[in-house]
Scaffold this motif. Structure first.
Motif, short mmCIF file in Angstrom:
data_model
loop_
_atom_site.label_atom_id
_atom_site.label_comp_id
_atom_site.label_asym_id
_atom_site.label_seq_id
_atom_site.Cartn_x
_atom_site.Cartn_y
_atom_site.Cartn_z
N TRP A 1 5.79 -5.22 -7.05
CA TRP A 1 4.38 -4.79 -7.38
C TRP A 1 4.04 -3.43 -6.96
O TRP A 1 3.44 -2.46 -7.76
N GLY A 2 4.59 -3.10 -5.73
CA GLY A 2 4.31 -1.61 -5.15
C GLY A 2 5.15 -0.77 -5.87
O GLY A 2 4.60 0.49 -6.51
N LEU A 3 6.38 -1.12 -6.24
CA LEU A 3 7.22 -0.03 -7.06
C LEU A 3 6.63 0.06 -8.57
O LEU A 3 7.05 1.15 -9.26
N THR B 1 1.05 3.65 -3.52
CA THR B 1 0.60 4.72 -3.46
C THR B 1 1.69 5.97 -3.74
O THR B 1 1.25 6.73 -4.71
N LEU B 2 2.70 5.75 -3.39
CA LEU B 2 3.99 6.74 -3.90
C LEU B 2 4.43 6.60 -5.20
O LEU B 2 4.21 7.50 -5.94
N SER B 3 4.35 5.24 -5.70
CA SER B 3 4.71 5.00 -7.29
C SER B 3 3.72 5.66 -8.06
O SER B 3 3.88 6.04 -9.04
N SER B 4 2.34 5.16 -7.70
CA SER B 4 1.39 5.74 -8.55
C SER B 4 1.24 7.27 -8.42
O SER B 4 0.95 7.75 -9.60
N ALA B 5 1.34 7.93 -7.47
CA ALA B 5 1.38 9.30 -7.38
C ALA B 5 2.46 10.04 -8.41
O ALA B 5 2.12 10.90 -9.02
N ALA C 1 0.86 -1.21 -0.04
CA ALA C 1 -0.11 -0.04 -0.06
C ALA C 1 0.84 1.19 -0.06
O ALA C 1 0.50 2.11 -0.69
N VAL C 2 1.88 1.13 0.75
CA VAL C 2 2.75 2.53 1.10
C VAL C 2 3.55 2.48 -0.23
O VAL C 2 3.45 3.84 -1.15
N THR D 1 -4.54 -6.10 -1.07
CA THR D 1 -3.80 -7.20 -0.83
C THR D 1 -4.02 -7.58 0.59
O THR D 1 -3.75 -8.79 0.61
N TRP D 2 -4.99 -7.07 1.36
CA TRP D 2 -5.47 -7.89 2.71
C TRP D 2 -6.26 -8.96 2.23
O TRP D 2 -6.32 -9.99 2.85
N GLY D 3 -7.00 -8.64 1.20
CA GLY D 3 -7.93 -9.70 0.97
C GLY D 3 -7.73 -10.71 -0.36
O GLY D 3 -8.47 -11.44 -1.03
#
Length: 274
Positions: free
Chosen positions: A143-145, A84-88, A80-81, A204-206
């Motif tokens: 995936w987050g990056l 959020t930053l990479s998508s921004a 999530a962290v 991700t939690w689900g």
């Protein structure tokens, strides 16, 4: 009188819709308070004869509930962290920077949302297996990056609506685009940041498929444990414990949404406004 009738109709419709949304969760709570015989009875028994509160205690103690919840929390926070930053950052580039083929790239990015997860499941596993990242949390880091198309769209729509004068004034004062993003645009986008974090955390939690595919039982998440760990010695599932565990599994998401609901609603409502 007409206004009162209209309000009554409106509130009735809202109550019915709310009931439809809350119905599955309410049925899950009721199922967690029944015995196995009551769950399997025909015709359906809507309410338990004797409330089985011990189902929740048994569901908590029969497996390492806190350990699996910790694994889910770590993965969800990491993803999530970072996403959020990479998508921004990607959304800022699409909204404020000019480059050849930008519209084409953005169209491809949005089109990638149409791909079902099952289509990319096998190639994804093969890539991570070749890189030696199976049974680690590195896939969620990557995936987050890599950002998420839907979140990029939200940020792009929000950043495109900010006044051009903010950017021009910062450039005149000697700011580069990196500093413009971190010190001017990102602090202005807290509603979208909040909404993106809640959405990514919930994803991700689900998620059941990726942890089941990439992680061993010790590193696996609570979603996988609920589906596979509550079984009898003969291998039969124990539905009342699964229902009770599922209720406890959903509660953190509800708490996060209740805490961040104002920013979540604001982010969803302002991301498409100029």
């Amino acid at each position: 009188m007409r206004i009162r009738v209209n309000r009554l109709v409106l509130y009735t419709v809202l109550v019915v819709i709310t009931g439809l949304f809350l119905g599955p969760f309410g049925w899950l709570v009721v199922s967690g308070l029944k015995t196995q015989a009551e769950l399997a009875s025909s015709p359906v028994r809507w309410l338990p004869g004797h409330v089985q509160w011990h189902n929740f205690a048994d569901a908590f103690s029969q497996i390492d509930f806190l350990g699996y919840a910790r694994n889910s929390l770590i993965i969800a926070l990491i993803y999530a962290v970072l996403v959020t930053l990479s998508s921004a950052w990607v959304g800022f580039g699409f909204a404020r920077l000019d480059a050849p083929g930008k519209k084409t790239l953005f169209g491809i990015l949005i089109g990638s949302m149409m791909l079902p997860q099952m289509v990319t499941l096998l190639p994804t596993y093969l890539i991570f297996a070749k890189l030696g990242m199976v049974d680690t949390y590195w896939p969620w880091v990557l995936w987050g990056l890599a950002s998420a198309p839907y979140l990029v769209f939200l940020f792009r729509q929000f950043f495109a609506g900010l006044p051009r004068e903010l950017e021009e004034a910062a450039i005149v004062d000697g700011c580069g685009y990196n500093r413009i993003f971190w010190q001017i645009f990102l602090p202005q986008s807290w509603p979208v940041v909040s909404a993106s974090f809640v959405i990514a955390f919930t994803w991700t939690w689900g998620d059941y498929i990726a942890p089941q595919l990439l992680l061993s039982s010790d590193r696996s998440t609570l979603a996988v444990a609920i589906m596979s760990a509550y079984v009898t010695p003969a291998g039969q599932p124990v539905p009342e414990l699964q229902a009770a565990a599922s209720v406890m599994y959903v509660v953190p998401i509800l708490l996060i949404f209740l805490v961040a609901q104002r920013g979540f609603v604001a982010g969803m409502s302002t991301s498409g406004l100029k």
